[in-house]
Design a protein around this motif. Structure first.
Motif, mmCIF file in Angstrom:
data_model
loop_
_atom_site.group_PDB
_atom_site.id
_atom_site.type_symbol
_atom_site.label_atom_id
_atom_site.label_comp_id
_atom_site.label_asym_id
_atom_site.label_seq_id
_atom_site.Cartn_x
_atom_site.Cartn_y
_atom_site.Cartn_z
ATOM 1 N N TYR A 83 -2.315 -15.371 5.169
ATOM 2 C CA TYR A 83 -1.919 -16.108 3.960
ATOM 3 C C TYR A 83 -0.403 -16.156 3.840
ATOM 4 O O TYR A 83 0.198 -17.208 3.619
ATOM 5 N N MET A 87 -7.120 2.233 -3.437
ATOM 6 C CA MET A 87 -8.001 1.077 -3.283
ATOM 7 C C MET A 87 -8.489 0.978 -1.854
ATOM 8 O O MET A 87 -7.747 1.231 -0.909
ATOM 9 N N ARG A 88 -9.743 0.584 -1.746
ATOM 10 C CA ARG A 88 -10.331 0.439 -0.420
ATOM 11 C C ARG A 88 -9.822 -0.857 0.196
ATOM 12 O O ARG A 88 -9.726 -1.886 -0.446
ATOM 13 N N VAL A 89 -9.482 -0.718 1.468
ATOM 14 C CA VAL A 89 -9.013 -1.901 2.179
ATOM 15 C C VAL A 89 -9.941 -2.159 3.343
ATOM 16 O O VAL A 89 -10.209 -1.271 4.139
ATOM 17 N N SER A 90 -10.460 -3.381 3.447
ATOM 18 C CA SER A 90 -11.316 -3.685 4.597
ATOM 19 C C SER A 90 -10.427 -4.255 5.707
ATOM 20 O O SER A 90 -9.308 -4.703 5.455
ATOM 21 N N SER A 91 -10.948 -4.164 6.915
ATOM 22 C CA SER A 91 -10.157 -4.631 8.063
ATOM 23 C C SER A 91 -9.799 -6.097 7.897
ATOM 24 O O SER A 91 -8.703 -6.533 8.235
ATOM 25 N N ASN A 92 -10.734 -6.879 7.357
ATOM 26 C CA ASN A 92 -10.493 -8.295 7.168
ATOM 27 C C ASN A 92 -9.354 -8.557 6.205
ATOM 28 O O ASN A 92 -8.602 -9.518 6.374
ATOM 29 N N SER A 93 -9.267 -7.684 5.158
ATOM 30 C CA SER A 93 -8.213 -7.875 4.153
ATOM 31 C C SER A 93 -6.845 -7.921 4.806
ATOM 32 O O SER A 93 -6.004 -8.742 4.455
ATOM 33 N N LEU A 145 -2.774 -0.925 14.339
ATOM 34 C CA LEU A 145 -3.287 0.336 13.808
ATOM 35 C C LEU A 145 -4.799 0.361 13.906
ATOM 36 O O LEU A 145 -5.468 -0.493 13.329
ATOM 37 N N SER A 146 -5.346 1.313 14.646
ATOM 38 C CA SER A 146 -6.797 1.460 14.642
ATOM 39 C C SER A 146 -7.148 2.871 15.097
ATOM 40 O O SER A 146 -6.563 3.385 16.045
ATOM 41 N N LEU A 195 -6.381 -11.190 6.298
ATOM 42 C CA LEU A 195 -6.262 -12.207 5.246
ATOM 43 C C LEU A 195 -4.865 -12.232 4.659
ATOM 44 O O LEU A 195 -4.232 -13.288 4.550
ATOM 45 N N ILE A 196 -4.380 -11.001 4.306
ATOM 46 C CA ILE A 196 -3.042 -10.924 3.706
ATOM 47 C C ILE A 196 -2.004 -11.473 4.669
ATOM 48 O O ILE A 196 -1.159 -12.304 4.322
#
Lengths: 805, 333
Positions: free
Chosen positions: B14, B1-7, B326-327, B10-11
């Motif tokens: 939350y 699954m694709r994960v965006s940086s924002n996700s 991580l980047s 968000l996780i």
């Protein structure tokens, strides 16, 4: 050929550049709300025929697309809407929840203190400090109700403010969406070349609008958005924006609702049609929780004020005064402020729920303590019991009317004081409505249906009147009544006493000849001198002392005295709670009938040893029947219920000792100014009689109030409902309602937050920017750019080497 | 699954928020030491707490009332005992007066002493409690119950009423704290309307001077005793002196019996209030236990929950920090 390499390489450079441009835009907007990542679509150029075949001519940048799924975004906006719906409710609910949460400072202990202070007073009814303590605790309870009412008003004001600002936001977003619709139409270059960033802005505005209220979005054929709320009212249609306005609700001006404004005409949108979002949350909170809480508080205030006032008004204060005697305006004679006006207004079946809430809110705001003098607390009963009925012997009286035009008739006589043997008979003449004169030095006083004749020697005779309808007012001026004895002889009875056994019923003695008498109830009469001895077969013997000589057929009565050692130790009126007359509307609580009423008269209670109960009769109102039953509230006490519906009232009395069969007790009202003298009032002033106070205090544990109907369609019980709960249980239920509503909303808020988080994840994983991915692409297109540059360099070298030949 | 940086953010946020909210909840419970702080914490329990507190308050008030009843009755109890003593002394005097060897002056002396006793008696019957209220005037407690007129014979008249002040000691039970004097001692010393001796026909016209009416025997006996003493000191001993004296003694006995009965009733009510006080005390404990069960915190459980949440929160913070470092850009030089 060389130029073809150049142009091919340049197209590669251009493609890489536009990709790098897009990537840098993605990176820049990584944190922009509503941003959808963009990708460049590139195509091969049409090839060139070289004889041996086609050679490629490079790349074309076709268009820049945003990664956008309209269904995902629509789902996101509906979940956002639901989320803010519950969050708005949750925030407001927690205000209510906190307000009633701290039960240490709440209304429940205040109510409890009020009733406890009365308990303390009931053991020392004459203590002014204890009386003051009752007033203080009543004031504290009133203060708690008012404070809670004020807090609820603050919450409501807060809701109104939020409704206003939400509507302002909705209008602002709608206007911007309308503007963007126009802008997008102008910027679009055909269907495939769209201004992605402006589209993002418009979608973001739809998301924000969803936070305010649930909307449905329809894309028009020209690409503009149509935004609709409620059941299809268009908020935005192309460039046209129809604004919402906040208007006061017709049913309850204290609450703002929303109207749809089009062409200068505003139409109220029913709140049930506004679902989701902040606006829906505000309306839902108001309808389900706030209104119910305000209604509960108002009902509680009305019920406390009504039931305490009713009982308060039937008692006597520290100085043996009835409530109405203390103040010039009898309407002010109350403990708590009178809320019966509101109660009357509430009993209109046509009232809508918000209109009921408006009235009930008024009730809790107007709830107040009226009484301010501790001496005025009516601890004592207004009734007294006379237990010491002594044996009597009296001449029978006769009455006759003249050629009267009125319907009043004198039907019977009773309770004479002194020897009443007028010769000639006393003539009573009516001189005006309810006023009479009499001959023989007698004055006439009218009290209810009684005429009382009194002379200067204190000889008194009480006469009962009858007529159609009953009463002295039915005599016409000039009507006469002659009161005398039918006895021809001058014999009078001076006293009577028991010699043996007990006498349970009056005996009538008739002269049958010189020195001979007959008697009723199986008694025989023997005369020795001035003494008559009455004996029956059971050995019951009565002596009657006489004076004078009896005429033939002259009659006397000999009444019985009480045999048992019992006495009535307390008697009081029980005002009860709002009567439960069947059928809507619920009648407003009438104040309990306070003796004296036109039909009030002393009640005679006669004990029946076989059934261990009493029968009650009133000589004044023979038509009224009474039921005597054991009291449901106090062990060992009895309750007398007047069965006439109109003047029906309830009394409670306690008997000390065991009465004998046939013993009678008389219940009368205590002396009342101005009819009674100061001395009589003082003699009846039983300061430690706390029976009325106990009746007020008993309200704490009695069912005095009806549960608020659930569902929110109406906050007033239907007519004919029977009080089914106590004040404090009622309040407990109100607290429990707030708690469970807050709890449900908390749970829904949590699950909606999870759902929102999930849909955001899904939407982000599809449309969001991944920096690592962009970094990789950056390298990829950097290399592509470098490669294309290398091709140009190589082509230039080829060209140079050709030129150097 | 694709994960965006924002996700990733968000996780992380939350999870952090959920756990921090749980932490504040537990902390609030621990600092209040209550499981139910707001009604929404447990709506059913919070309503039950209110109802149980109400029941507890009512029960406590009834217990207090029972105490008040007992204290007030204790005063009445001791007064009644003193009154019984005074009447017993009167009776002793009457027995002594029957001694045939007494001279008129002895009888005169007895009368003087007897009148003193009558004053003692009326004084005691007019006893007030600590609030200045007469104890034996029924509910008309500001009115002196007995008026004594001793100038011409002994006349004692009751002015009070027949009411009793009742105090609520349970939901449906009231206990009287006073007894009307008319019930305990009688209401008048005036003899009943002329009563004739029951021996027809010869004595049919002879009135009985020793007649008493039910309930008033004691006061009427006092009146009669004084009367026969006056008659005896005025001249030679009347022929009916002994008969009258015996009637007087009967009257005193009936009076003593009445006072003893009243005292027994007071004692029974004191016993009942004692029982109710004990019952109230145990009920108070019961109610406190119920309330404690409903609202008190299970401390070990909550502390352990708190620790668990704390650890989870720390783990989440750690992973959040790791992941956010991580980047790929870090490796692009």
């Amino acid at each position: 050929m060389g130029s073809a390499i150049f142009s091919t390489a340049v197209s590669g450079l251009g493609a890489a550049q536009s990709n790098l441009q897009t990537i840098s835009n993605n990176i820049s907007n990584v944190n922009t709300a509503g941003y959808h990542r963009q990708v460049v679509e590139q195509n091969e150029r049409s090839p060139f025929f070289e004889g041996f075949g086609y050679t490629g001519r490079g790349v074309d940048t076709a268009q820049v697309n945003r990664v956008y799924d309209q269904y995902l975004d629509a789902r996101l906006s509906s979940v956002t809407s639901a989320n803010s719906f519950y969050q708005t409710q949750g925030a407001l609910m927690s205000q209510l929840d906190n307000m009633v949460g701290s039960n240490a400072n709440g209304l429940s202990p205040a109510m409890q203190n009020f009733f406890q202070s009365m308990q303390t007073l009931s053991s020392t009814p004459t203590s002014i400090p204890a009386r003051q303590a009752v007033l203080n605790s009543a004031q504290a309870m009133v203060g708690q109700v008012q404070a809670m009412s004020n807090q609820l008003t603050q919450v409501r004001t807060n809701v109104n403010g939020q409704v206003q600002s939400t509507i302002d936001n909705i209008n602002a977003y709608a206007t911007q969406i309308g503007n963007l619709n126009t802008q997008i139409l102008a910027l679009s270059q055909g269907n495939s070349r769209l201004p992605n960033d402006v589209l993002d802005q418009r979608d973001q505005l739809v998301q924000k609008l969803s936070e305010m209220v649930n909307v449905s979005v329809v894309t028009q054929s020209d690409g503009s958005y149509g935004v609709f709320i409620g059941n299809g009212q268009s908020l935005v249609l192309g460039a046209t924006v129809n604004k919402l306005v906040a208007v006061p609700s017709a049913a309850d001006p204290q609450q703002l609702t929303t109207a749809y404004s089009t062409g200068g005409v505003s139409t109220v949108i029913p709140e049930t049609l506004i679902s989701g979002g902040q606006l829906g949350g505000l309306f839902a909170f108001r309808t389900t929780a706030l209104n119910r809480t305000e209604a509960d508080l108002g009902s509680l205030a009305i019920s406390i004020s009504d039931s305490v006032n009713r009982q308060y008004r039937v008692g006597r204060d520290l100085n043996n005064k009835p409530v109405t005697a203390n103040i010039s305006n009898p309407a002010l004679g109350q403990f708590f402020g009178d809320l019966s006006g509101i109660q009357t207004s509430l009993n209109n079946a046509a009232l809508t729920a918000p209109a009921q809430v408006a009235l009930l809110r008024q009730a809790s705001q107007q709830f107040s303590l009226v009484i301010n003098d501790p001496a005025l607390i009516t601890t004592a009963s207004s009734l007294k019991a006379n237990s010491s009925v002594t044996m009597t012997a009296a001449k029978l009286l006769t009455t006759s009317g003249g050629a009267n035009t009125g319907t009043m008739a004198v039907t019977a006589s009773q309770s004479t004081v002194g020897a009443f043997s007028p010769v000639p008979p006393v003539v009573v003449t009516n001189t005006g409505p309810g006023t009479f004169t009499a001959t023989g030095g007698y004055t006439v006083a009218v009290s209810g249906n009684n005429l009382t004749l009194t002379n200067a020697n204190g000889v008194t005779v009480k006469l009962l009147t009858a007529g159609a309808p009953t009463g002295p007012t039915n005599a016409n001026v000039g009507d006469t009544f002659s009161i005398g004895t039918s006895n021809t002889g001058a014999l009078t009875t001076t006293s009577a006493s028991m010699v043996a056994g007990t006498l349970t019923a009056p005996i009538t003695v008739t002269n049958t000849g010189v020195g001979t008498y007959s008697a009723t109830n199986g008694f025989t009469v023997a005369q020795v001198g001035a003494v008559l001895t009455l004996t029956n077969s059971n050995g019951v013997t009565v002596r009657v002392n006489t004076a004078g000589v009896a005429g033939l057929n002259d009659q006397f009565t000999v009444g019985a005295a009480n045999v048992g050692q019992a006495f009535i130790s307390s008697v009081s009126q029980v005002a009860g709670v709002t009567p439960t007359v069947a059928g809507p509307p619920v009648p407003p609580a009438p104040l309990g009938p306070t003796p004296p009423t036109a039909t009030w008269g002393p009640l005679t209670l006669t004990y029946n040893a076989a059934t261990q109960t009493f029968t009650a009769t009133s000589t004044v109102v023979p038509a009224t029947t009474y039921t005597v039953t054991p009291s449901p509230n106090v062990a060992g006490a009895f309750q007398v219920v007047d069965n006439t519906a109109v003047n029906g009232f309830t009394m409670q009395f306690q008997v000390s000792g065991t009465p004998a069969n046939g013993d009678t007790f008389v219940i009368d009202q205590k002396a009342l100014s101005p009819a009674a003298t100061a001395a009589q009032i003082a003699a009846d002033n039983s300061q430690t009689d706390n029976s009325n106070l106990r009746a007020i205090d008993a309200l704490q544990t009695q069912n005095t109030i009806i549960n608020t109907p659930s569902g929110g369609a109406s906050y007033v019980p239907v007519g004919g409902s029977v009080p089914n709960t106590t004040f404090q249980t009622f309040f407990g239920q109100a607290v429990s309602f707030i708690g469970s509503t807050a709890n449900t909303i908390k749970a829904s808020t949590d699950s909606q937050a999870t759902a929102l988080n999930q849909i955001k994840q899904v939407q982000q994983s599809f449309s969001g920017v991944n920096l690592d991915e962009e970094a990789a692409s950056l390298i990829k297109f950097q290399q592509a750019y470098q490669a294309s540059s290398k091709v140009i360099q190589m082509a230039q070298q080829i060209f140079n080497s050709l030129l150097q030949l | 699954m694709r994960v965006s940086s924002n996700s990733q953010y968000l996780i992380g946020t939350y999870a952090l928020q959920t756990q921090q909210f749980r932490m504040t909840q537990l902390q609030n419970q621990l600092s209040n030491m209550k499981r139910v702080v707001n009604p929404s914490d447990d709506p059913v329990a919070s309503a039950q707490i209110l109802n149980t507190s109400l029941a507890k308050g009512v029960s406590e008030q009834f217990t207090t009332n029972a105490g008040t009843v007992r204290d007030r009755l204790a005063l009445s109890d001791s007064t009644l005992q003193q009154l019984a003593q005074v009447v017993t002394n009167m009776k002793t005097k009457a027995v002594y007066a029957g001694n045939g060897s007494l001279t008129p002056s002895d009888l005169k002396l007895i009368q003087t002493e007897f009148r003193q006793q009558v004053q003692d008696f009326v004084g005691l019957a007019n006893t007030t409690d600590n609030s200045g209220n007469y104890m034996y005037s029924g509910t008309n407690t500001k009115l002196q119950p007995y008026v004594l007129n001793i100038t011409n014979g002994v006349s004692i008249q009751y002015q009070g009423d027949t009411g009793r002040a009742e105090v609520q000691v349970s939901a449906t039970r009231t206990l009287a704290v006073t007894d009307p004097g008319s019930d305990v001692f009688g209401s008048t010393s005036t003899p009943p309307p002329t009563v004739y001796l029951p021996s027809p026909p010869a004595a049919a016209n002879t009135p009985d001077p020793n007649a008493t009416s039910t309930g008033n025997e004691l006061l009427q006996a006092m009146n009669r005793f004084d009367q026969i003493l006056s008659n005896a000191t005025a001249g030679p001993l009347p022929s009916n002196f002994a008969t009258s004296l015996s009637a007087v003694l009967q009257g005193f006995d009936a009076g003593l019996q009445n006072i003893a009965t009243a005292n027994a009733r007071v004692g029974a009510r004191m016993a009942e209030s004692d029982t109710l006080e004990q019952l109230g005390a145990s009920q108070k404990v019961q109610y406190s236990v119920i309330i404690s069960h409903l609202q008190d915190l299970d401390i070990p459980q909550t502390v352990s929950d708190f620790q668990q949440t704390l650890q989870t929160l720390q783990a989440t913070q750690k992973t959040y920090q790791e992941v956010s470092h991580l980047s790929l850009f870090q490796y692009l030089q």
